[in-house]
Design an enzyme around this catalytic site. Structure first.
Site, PDB file in Angstrom:
ATOM      1  N   ASP A   1       0.827  -1.208   0.000  1.00 18.12           N
ATOM      2  CA  ASP A   1       0.000   0.000   0.000  1.00 18.12           C
ATOM      3  C   ASP A   1       0.860   1.256   0.000  1.00 18.12           C
ATOM      4  OD1 ASP A   1      -2.094  -1.737   0.086  1.00 18.12           O
ATOM      5  OD2 ASP A   1      -3.075  -0.837   1.816  1.00 18.12           O
TER       6      ASP A   1
ATOM      7  N   CYS B   1       1.227  -6.944   5.102  1.00 20.85           N
ATOM      8  CA  CYS B   1       0.710  -5.640   4.681  1.00 20.85           C
ATOM      9  C   CYS B   1      -0.811  -5.577   4.814  1.00 20.85           C
ATOM     10  CB  CYS B   1       1.154  -5.350   3.243  1.00 20.85           C
ATOM     11  SG  CYS B   1       1.026  -3.583   2.801  1.00 20.85           S
ATOM     12  N   ASP B   2      -1.330  -4.366   4.776  1.00 19.76           N
ATOM     13  CA  ASP B   2      -2.695  -4.054   5.196  1.00 19.76           C
ATOM     14  C   ASP B   2      -3.772  -5.037   4.738  1.00 19.76           C
ATOM     15  OD1 ASP B   2      -1.372  -1.867   6.131  1.00 19.76           O
ATOM     16  OD2 ASP B   2      -2.512  -0.380   5.004  1.00 19.76           O
TER      17      ASP B   2
ATOM     18  N   CYS C   1       3.780  -1.107   8.887  1.00 21.59           N
ATOM     19  CA  CYS C   1       3.919   0.267   9.376  1.00 21.59           C
ATOM     20  C   CYS C   1       3.541   0.359  10.853  1.00 21.59           C
ATOM     21  CB  CYS C   1       3.075   1.210   8.533  1.00 21.59           C
ATOM     22  SG  CYS C   1       3.618   1.295   6.805  1.00 21.59           S
TER      23      CYS C   1
ATOM     24  N   SER D   1      -5.750   6.097   4.150  1.00 24.35           N
ATOM     25  CA  SER D   1      -4.830   5.229   4.862  1.00 24.35           C
ATOM     26  C   SER D   1      -5.100   5.313   6.356  1.00 24.35           C
ATOM     27  CB  SER D   1      -3.393   5.666   4.577  1.00 24.35           C
ATOM     28  OG  SER D   1      -2.499   5.095   5.495  1.00 24.35           O
TER      29      SER D   1
END
Length: 582
Positions: free
Chosen positions: A98, A139-140, A211, A491
């Protein structure tokens, strides 16, 4: 969903093979000798073939730091399966970064990857007759995609997060990629030099992991605990820590326990599970994407959940953690005081969590809390963690706004003032790129309501996240005096009065398609409302004068999934069996 019965062991040669497991379809009897020969080619032996087959779904890739270490995480899970006398079968699936696709046309692939991950894991589990799953995620969109797959297959499953990145350091403070995105806007407005941005860029992401703030990946990891699909305490350990690999090994072992006890997602999930997940999301200040993904998970599980339920739960659940993007702390800081379980415990003690909701361990969430070695609640001293009686905000961070611009709802995460009110002229853009150019050229003015449309699930297609634009607005010094409105997404790192998921979207004739430059728009968080100064007649007349839009892609994966997406108000699902009325 599978109708597999609980295991009933039966002697099979020198080893026991559980009855009722569907892997018997490919391992048992003389007619399956060709099948067994294929397994033997991969090093499996008689003992393996007499064991439950556990798929380890692994989206490892060099395409993002979120996933670059997942081969090692999956290897630990495989060890756990093997140690518990299972037959581990690793297979891969895709991921999209992302952060790297953000602000480009490629971001349209992000939400589609959620669907493709769920589809691919379902296909492998179905086609290879697996008995259970360990679903690994980085990841997301990995996280909801893997949980959707577990729900859809209804195989005994354990969700395993790959862990988050450690924060970087710049100018004596901890930073994440959020700070770099905001630095782009600061450079454009002259608030930061390109040299300082370059220095920040080189230190923001020091290693592997998702993140670090309470962005989408960490929000969904926290939700995986609260909803019961992952063991309590499994979300917060850093990606490259020894504890992360120990958690992975235990997940593999737990998958065999789930198979042995026929413990499936359909036995774990309930309406109460989803209410618990929402309570944790809003108490932590989690990502707006959690709304979309929880609606999708509920649709897959055939559990009634409406977007307005988020308002009801948010009204009664205070925000008690102050993490990025609203605050300065990251997931590792939460881990050091006990992780997500200390948040759940405070909510449980206040009667804001259903303690009798089931978890993947076979114990209720209240029972599971008692098994953990957590610091006493009164001994926790952290400047970002508050009590229910003295919270950051009396209500949770997620607000669902409705009005004549968004009759089916729109989503806002409160990161600053809880009673924000904004009025101003609409500045309408048909794409993210046009809006970004407006901001970067310094045309933005205090009071603006930036409207970005035709970026919804079908119109985009793919409902792009727009951290580039939102961060540029904040970086240019307009965090509190400029609002944004879109049928796309934001986001988890977005902060400020940014309102997304507007439904119905412009592509299907939603009222956001009727807005014009200069229309007066009012946003009131306290009233949970968003309205344009237009009558119903004016909106309907404008919509009647708009031609049906042409699809942006005529072929390929974007066209295929774009046609299949449902409304964001229902989770933007593509599974026909999980669709809600539009």
């Amino acid at each position: 969903m599978s109708q597999q019965q609980p295991p009933d062991r039966q002697q099979n040669g020198d080893f026991e093979k559980p009855e009722g497991l569907r892997s018997r379809e490919v391992t048992e009897g003389p007619e399956r000798a060709p099948h067994r020969s294929m397994f033997r080619a991969m090093g499996y032996d008689d003992e393996d073939l007499a064991s439950p087959m556990v798929g380890v779904a692994n989206p490892a890739a060099d395409i993002t730091p979120c996933n670059v270490h997942l081969d090692d995480v999956a290897a630990s899970a495989i060890d756990g399966v093997d140690d518990a006398d299972g037959m581990p079968i690793e297979f891969g699936t895709i991921t999209i970064s992302d952060a790297i696709s953000m602000g480009t046309e490629g971001m349209k692939a992000s939400l589609i990857s959620r669907e493709l991950i769920a589809d691919s894991v379902e296909l492998v589990a179905f086609g290879e007759r697996l008995d259970g799953l360990v679903t690994v995620a980085g990841c997301d969109k990995n996280l909801p995609g893997m949980m959707m797959a577990a729900i859809r297959t209804d195989l005994p499953s354990v969700f395993l997060y790959g862990g988050s990145i450690m924060p970087g350091e710049h100018d004596g403070r901890e930073i994440t990629v959020q700070n770099v995105f905001e630095g782009v806007g600061a450079v454009a407005s002259g608030e930061m030099t390109e040299e300082e941005l370059d220095e920040m860029e080189r230190h923001a992401c020091p290693g592997a992991g998702s993140c670090g703030g309470m962005f989408t990946a960490n929000t969904m990891a926290s939700i995986s605990e609260a909803i019961g699909l992952a063991p309590l305490g499994s979300a917060s350990a850093p990606a490259e820590s020894d504890e992360r690999y120990e958690l992975a090994e235990r997940a593999g072992e737990l998958a065999l326990d789930c198979i042995e006890n026929d413990r499936r997602p359909s036995e774990i999930l309930s309406r109460e599970s989803f209410e618990n997940a929402i309570a944790v999301q809003v108490a932590l200040g989690g990502s707006t994407n959690g709304v979309l993904h929880l609606l999708a998970l509920a649709a897959e599980a055939e559990i009634e959940l409406d977007i307005t339920d988020f308002n009801e739960i948010s009204k009664r659940t205070p925000k008690i953690a102050n993490l990025q993007p609203g605050g300065q702390r990251v997931m590792n800081d939460l881990h050091e005081i006990g992780g997500v379980p200390v948040v759940i415990r405070r909510l449980l003690d206040a009667g804001l969590i259903h303690g009798d909701a089931m978890t993947v361990t076979g114990r209720t969430i209240a029972e599971e809390i008692e098994t953990l070695e957590l610091p006493a609640d009164e001994e926790i001293e952290a400047d970002f963690f508050y009590t229910v009686d003295d919270p950051i905000h009396e209500e949770g961070a997620i607000k669902i706004l409705t009005g004549n611009v968004a009759p089916d709802g729109a989503v806002l995460k409160v990161t600053a003032e809880d009673n924000f009110h904004h009025e101003g002229p609409a500045r309408v853009f048909e794409s993210e790129e046009d809006a970004m150019a407006y901001v970067q050229e310094g045309k933005i003015e205090s009071g603006d309501v930036i409207v970005i449309r035709n970026e919804g699930p079908r119109g985009g297609p793919g409902m792009r996240e727009m951290l580039g634009v939102t961060a540029a607005v904040v970086g240019a010094g307009h965090e509190d005096d400029v609002a944004m409105l879109t049928d796309g997404r934001f986001s988890g790192a977005t902060r400020g009065p940014m309102i997304g998921h507007v439904a119905p979207e412009a592509y299907v004739g939603g009222p956001i398609a009727a807005l014009k430059d200069g229309d007066h728009v009012t946003i009131d968080i306290a009233d949970r409302s968003i309205d344009a100064d237009l009558s119903e007649r004016e909106i309907s007349d404008r919509l009647a004068g708009i031609d049906d839009p042409e699809p942006r892609y005529e072929g390929g994966v974007l066209a295929k999934y774009g046609q299949a997406f449902g409304s964001a108000a229902n989770g933007a699902v593509t599974n026909p069996g999980a669709k809600r009325d539009e």
